[in-house]
Design a protein around this motif. Structure first.
Motif, short mmCIF file in Angstrom:
data_model
loop_
_atom_site.label_atom_id
_atom_site.label_comp_id
_atom_site.label_asym_id
_atom_site.label_seq_id
_atom_site.Cartn_x
_atom_site.Cartn_y
_atom_site.Cartn_z
N VAL A 2 43.78 37.02 49.96
CA VAL A 2 43.16 36.19 48.94
C VAL A 2 43.89 34.86 48.84
CG1 VAL A 2 44.51 37.14 47.03
CG2 VAL A 2 42.27 36.18 46.58
N LEU A 31 39.43 32.18 43.18
CA LEU A 31 39.72 33.10 44.28
C LEU A 31 38.86 32.73 45.48
CD1 LEU A 31 39.66 36.51 42.41
CD2 LEU A 31 41.60 35.01 42.85
N HIS A 50 38.73 36.60 48.94
CA HIS A 50 39.23 37.90 48.50
C HIS A 50 38.35 39.01 49.07
CE1 HIS A 50 36.10 37.24 45.48
NE2 HIS A 50 36.11 38.54 45.31
N LEU A 62 38.32 43.47 44.23
CA LEU A 62 38.74 43.21 42.85
C LEU A 62 39.05 44.54 42.19
CD1 LEU A 62 36.05 40.62 41.68
CD2 LEU A 62 38.44 40.15 42.25
N ALA A 111 43.14 40.90 42.24
CA ALA A 111 42.36 40.62 43.44
C ALA A 111 43.24 40.66 44.67
CB ALA A 111 41.71 39.24 43.32
#
Length: 130
Positions: free
Chosen positions: A4, A27, A30, A33, A129
């Motif tokens: 990320v 973000l 990524h 989550l 994340a």
């Protein structure tokens, strides 16, 4: 998968963060989550520590345990919301949070509320994340 990429946004046109957080986090790239439900200051045996500082440390310990179960750490936190029960807890909460997070500065919200169980002096929820 690439790691990320986090971009912080602290525009000069908005008041500066009061310490230990970013106004906005973006973000990029990524791959997952993790939404962490509100963690209360209860130990696995159901007991609750005495005093705000001990409860705050326990709530953070619980957050870290959920992160670890997902193979993540506090450096993966992108948003933290802390629910306090008294304004006098703001400074000790900030001190403990900074000790837990070190140099990491996720987006942050702190509000004063009434918890579901009056023995809980705070609750912490978070998003991480990777």
């Amino acid at each position: 998968m690439p790691q990320v990429h986090v971009v912080t946004h602290n525009p000069a046109t908005v008041h500066a963060p009061a310490g230990g957080y970013s106004m906005g986090l973006e973000l990029k790239q990524h791959r997952r989550l993790l939404f962490i439900s509100g963690q209360v200051p209860e130990r696995s045996d159901g007991t609750v520590p005495e005093g705000f500082e001990a409860q705050c440390e326990q709530a953070w310990r619980n957050v870290r345990e959920v992160l670890a179960a997902a193979g993540l750490g506090v450096e993966h936190l992108v948003k933290v919301t802390t629910f306090l029960t008294d304004r006098n807890q703001v400074v000790p909460n900030r001190t403990i949070r900074r000790a837990v997070l070190g140099e990491h500065q996720p987006a942050l919200t702190v509000v004063i509320v009434e918890t579901v169980d009056s023995k809980w002096l705070l609750e912490i929820e978070a998003i991480a994340a990777e």
